[in-house]
Motif scaffolding. Sequence first.
Motif, short mmCIF file in Angstrom:
data_model
loop_
_atom_site.label_atom_id
_atom_site.label_comp_id
_atom_site.label_asym_id
_atom_site.label_seq_id
_atom_site.Cartn_x
_atom_site.Cartn_y
_atom_site.Cartn_z
N VAL A 191 14.02 26.12 57.38
CA VAL A 191 14.43 27.43 56.86
C VAL A 191 15.60 27.19 55.91
O VAL A 191 16.58 26.54 56.28
CB VAL A 191 14.90 28.34 58.03
CG1 VAL A 191 15.54 29.61 57.52
CG2 VAL A 191 13.76 28.63 58.97
N SER A 192 15.53 27.73 54.67
CA SER A 192 16.61 27.45 53.73
C SER A 192 17.87 28.26 54.01
O SER A 192 18.98 27.80 53.79
CB SER A 192 16.13 27.69 52.29
OG SER A 192 15.79 29.06 52.13
N GLY A 193 17.67 29.50 54.51
CA GLY A 193 18.84 30.32 54.81
C GLY A 193 19.18 31.30 53.69
O GLY A 193 20.35 31.50 53.35
N ALA A 194 18.17 31.98 53.15
CA ALA A 194 18.39 33.03 52.14
C ALA A 194 19.15 34.18 52.78
O ALA A 194 19.01 34.41 53.98
CB ALA A 194 17.03 33.53 51.63
N LYS A 198 15.60 19.22 56.14
CA LYS A 198 15.70 17.89 55.53
C LYS A 198 16.69 17.85 54.38
O LYS A 198 17.11 16.78 53.94
CB LYS A 198 14.31 17.42 55.08
CG LYS A 198 13.74 18.19 53.90
CD LYS A 198 12.45 17.55 53.44
CE LYS A 198 11.91 18.27 52.21
NZ LYS A 198 10.60 17.80 51.79
N ASN A 199 17.07 19.04 53.89
CA ASN A 199 17.99 19.09 52.76
C ASN A 199 19.40 19.44 53.24
O ASN A 199 19.66 20.55 53.71
CB ASN A 199 17.48 20.16 51.77
CG ASN A 199 18.44 20.40 50.62
OD1 ASN A 199 19.44 19.69 50.48
ND2 ASN A 199 18.15 21.40 49.83
N ALA A 200 20.32 18.47 53.11
CA ALA A 200 21.69 18.66 53.62
C ALA A 200 22.41 19.81 52.92
O ALA A 200 23.38 20.33 53.43
CB ALA A 200 22.48 17.37 53.44
N GLU A 201 21.91 20.21 51.76
CA GLU A 201 22.58 21.28 50.99
C GLU A 201 22.05 22.67 51.33
O GLU A 201 22.52 23.67 50.78
CB GLU A 201 22.38 21.05 49.48
CG GLU A 201 22.83 19.69 48.96
CD GLU A 201 24.29 19.42 49.27
OE1 GLU A 201 25.10 20.36 49.14
OE2 GLU A 201 24.60 18.28 49.69
N ALA A 202 21.06 22.76 52.20
CA ALA A 202 20.46 24.07 52.49
C ALA A 202 21.53 25.03 53.01
O ALA A 202 22.33 24.66 53.88
CB ALA A 202 19.34 23.91 53.51
N PRO A 203 21.56 26.26 52.48
CA PRO A 203 22.59 27.23 52.89
C PRO A 203 22.60 27.55 54.38
O PRO A 203 23.63 27.98 54.90
CB PRO A 203 22.23 28.50 52.09
CG PRO A 203 21.27 28.08 51.04
CD PRO A 203 20.67 26.77 51.43
N ILE A 204 21.50 27.33 55.06
CA ILE A 204 21.46 27.62 56.50
C ILE A 204 22.56 26.85 57.24
O ILE A 204 23.11 27.33 58.23
CB ILE A 204 20.06 27.30 57.09
CG1 ILE A 204 19.91 27.80 58.53
CG2 ILE A 204 19.73 25.82 57.05
CD1 ILE A 204 19.68 29.25 58.70
N ASP A 212 26.01 26.37 63.84
CA ASP A 212 27.02 25.69 64.66
C ASP A 212 26.70 24.20 64.73
O ASP A 212 27.59 23.37 64.74
CB ASP A 212 27.03 26.29 66.07
CG ASP A 212 27.36 27.76 66.03
OD1 ASP A 212 28.53 28.09 65.80
OD2 ASP A 212 26.43 28.59 66.19
N TYR A 213 25.40 23.90 64.80
CA TYR A 213 24.97 22.51 64.85
C TYR A 213 23.86 22.30 63.83
O TYR A 213 22.85 23.01 63.86
CB TYR A 213 24.48 22.14 66.25
CG TYR A 213 25.53 22.42 67.31
CD1 TYR A 213 26.70 21.66 67.36
CD2 TYR A 213 25.37 23.46 68.21
CE1 TYR A 213 27.68 21.93 68.30
CE2 TYR A 213 26.33 23.74 69.16
CZ TYR A 213 27.49 22.98 69.19
OH TYR A 213 28.47 23.26 70.11
N GLY A 214 24.08 21.35 62.95
CA GLY A 214 23.07 21.08 61.93
C GLY A 214 22.55 19.67 62.08
O GLY A 214 23.31 18.73 62.35
N LEU A 215 21.25 19.52 61.93
CA LEU A 215 20.64 18.19 61.95
C LEU A 215 19.86 18.04 60.65
O LEU A 215 18.92 18.79 60.41
CB LEU A 215 19.72 18.07 63.18
CG LEU A 215 19.00 16.74 63.42
CD1 LEU A 215 19.99 15.58 63.53
CD2 LEU A 215 18.16 16.82 64.69
N VAL A 216 20.32 17.11 59.82
CA VAL A 216 19.63 16.89 58.55
C VAL A 216 18.47 15.94 58.82
O VAL A 216 18.69 14.73 59.01
CB VAL A 216 20.58 16.30 57.49
CG1 VAL A 216 19.84 16.10 56.16
CG2 VAL A 216 21.78 17.21 57.29
N ALA A 217 17.29 16.50 58.94
CA ALA A 217 16.12 15.68 59.27
C ALA A 217 14.87 16.46 59.00
O ALA A 217 14.90 17.68 58.85
CB ALA A 217 16.17 15.30 60.76
N LYS A 218 13.74 15.74 58.96
CA LYS A 218 12.45 16.41 58.83
C LYS A 218 12.00 16.87 60.21
O LYS A 218 12.26 16.18 61.21
CB LYS A 218 11.42 15.43 58.26
CG LYS A 218 11.68 15.08 56.80
CD LYS A 218 10.77 13.97 56.35
CE LYS A 218 9.49 14.53 55.76
NZ LYS A 218 8.68 13.46 55.13
#
Lengths: 323, 273
Positions: A267-270, A288-294, A299-305
């Motif tokens: 989810v990109s986070g629009a 997978k995209n570390a720049e996604a606005p979500i 609180d916890y983000g995991l940059v991964a597919k």
Amino acid sequence: MSNVLVVAEQQHGVLRSASLNAISLGRALVAANGGGTLTALLVGHELGSAAAELARYPVDQVLTVDHPALAAYLAETHAPVVAAVAQQLAAEQVAATATSTGKDLLPRVAALLDAGMASEIAAVVGPRRFKRPMLAGNAIGLVEVLTSRVVVTGRQTEWPAAQPSAAAAPITATAVPPGPALGAEVLGLAQLPSERPELTEARVVVTGGRGMGSGENFKHLGALADVLGGALGATRAACDAGMVPNDLQVGQTGKVVAPELYLAVGVSGAIQHLAGMKSSRVIVAINKNAEAPIFQVADYGLVAKWEDTIEDLTTKLRALRSA
Amino acid sequence: MKILVTAKRVPDPEQKVKIKDGALDLSGANFIVNPFDEYAVEAALRLTEKVEGATTRCGEVTVLGIGPKDMSQQLRSCLAMGADRALLVEGSDEGLDSEQVARVIVAVYQRERPDLLLLGKQTVDGESNQVAQLVAGYLGLPQACFACTIEASADGKSVVVGREVDGGTETKRLPLPAVVTVDLRSVLPQSVRNQQTPATHAYPEGPRYASLKGIMASKKKPLDSLDLATLGVTATPRLKLLSLEAPPQRQAGVKVESVDALIDKLRHEAKVI
Ligand SMILES: Cc1cc2nc3c(=O)[nH]c(=O)nc-3n(C[C@H](O)[C@H](O)[C@H](O)COP(=O)(O)OP(=O)(O)OC[C@H]3O[C@@H](n4cnc5c(N)ncnc54)[C@H](O)[C@@H]3O)c2cc1C
Ligand SMILES: Nc1ncnc2c1ncn2[C@@H]1O[C@H](COP(=O)(O)O)[C@@H](O)[C@H]1O
């Protein structure tokens, strides 16, 4: 002092849980008016156990209007009934939860009562003053209804479900004629049965976005939701692409949710999506995209597919559960 | 079929919302047609055209906007999409409440007598979601809110609307004239059928872009201004916005490196599982 009328909902004689949120809203309206009576209204046909169920909650009375012509919900036939009951009770305040029925029905009731209406309120500040989110949740408005009679819908996540009370409220059947259908008729209702809890009530929501790639891939999120006893949600993009049914959409114009735990996957986070989930207690994003606005609200983000993480997460959580 | 579509201008949702002294600060705001109203224009065009090789019109679409004079810009863009004419009733963006907007629409409906009144499901700024239901209530017309599909009958006397409701889709038939509001899915490729365009036709997803030809043509299409006095509308507001405040901001949290680290945080820090 004020008489408050809340519109409850039932389907096939079973009380809809959103009615319990309406009761909390109704209690807040009574309190803001320094007391008064709270009446819960059920309109339909063959109301089954719904009235008895409703009477277990903190209302002063339950009124039922049962008529074959009211069997299928139609704003055309139901709105005049609600308006007539409000007149009979001299109810100064009429409220419902902002479900799809509440949103469809209450403004039509307001028109028939010549009353001002505030939609999707989040707080009762005074007898006529309410707070409501606007601009995709980017502003909270303080509004005042200028008519003596007030109609409101409440945003479900802002009004906790009422708890049962010690004594059962009296139930009275009242005969009010249905409004004319004006030629409108319901031809059918396509509902997809789901074993999972309702989105708006679930303690955990697992949401998939366009990044899931296909409807088939949503089964992995379903498995994760099931391990957590949660509901499945989706973004507009996923719904529009036909990956999942439309009523799973979370957002400004879909369902607004506020679970204990919200997991957003692909989810990109629009902003329109954030408007529907920003009040969740804990937010997790897997993208997978570390720049996604979500990630700005997570609180916890995991940059991964998701392909590399969801099965692993599900297996480990399942193991924890059974341990 | 004659369709009246309503359109409001709203500040571009992609721009950051600025609040100053308890009110919306619209300095530097870029205005767009409320997205749901753009979808309503698209649905109206699909209902009033025949697409078979070339596209021919088989109905009339009038767009009604209530707002400041500047709103003619947004109305022109609806004309550029293909609407036939536009009406602008002058009023401020913020000064009008749902009641006043609804009364204006009722008055214009009575002048125009369209077969179908098509509105957006909601504005994306005020998010009231009431105007259509009020109008239907005042006019005593049948309503179908939150349409994801609209199918006109061959005789043009009724519509069958798929409504997005909690838990699924409801199909509702309405005789015309009627009030319909459109939801997001009304702009999917095969959401609208009018018995003129072959049922197999698939539109590109979303509202159409104005072509250069459409933009040129829009300059010559009628855009008339009306005022409340001419319409005989004297409605007083029923809802007042006293103030606006920013919601509590959510802080970005931390990135975790692995599934194990995530589970650890959820168990021991957030304590949600
Ligand atoms: C009037 C209007 C109302 C709207 N209402 C809503 C609403 O209520 N709810 C809503 O959700 N949207 C709504 N939208 C749409 C919204 O603007 C966005 O277009 C939508 O939310 C985007 O959905 P998405 O995040 O699934 O897709 P995208 O923006 O395409 O994002 C997909 C994400 O998936 C990630 N990704 C791709 N592959 C993988 C992978 N293999 N593993 C992990 N991550 C991956 C990408 O990095 C990307 O961030 C509305 C729009 C309008 C105009
Ligand atoms: N100022 C306005 N001018 C024209 N149409 C409007 C205006 N305000 C609301 N509407 C219409 O009513 C719909 C519902 O708006 P609302 O009830 O305010 O959320 C919108 O999608 C528009 O079609």
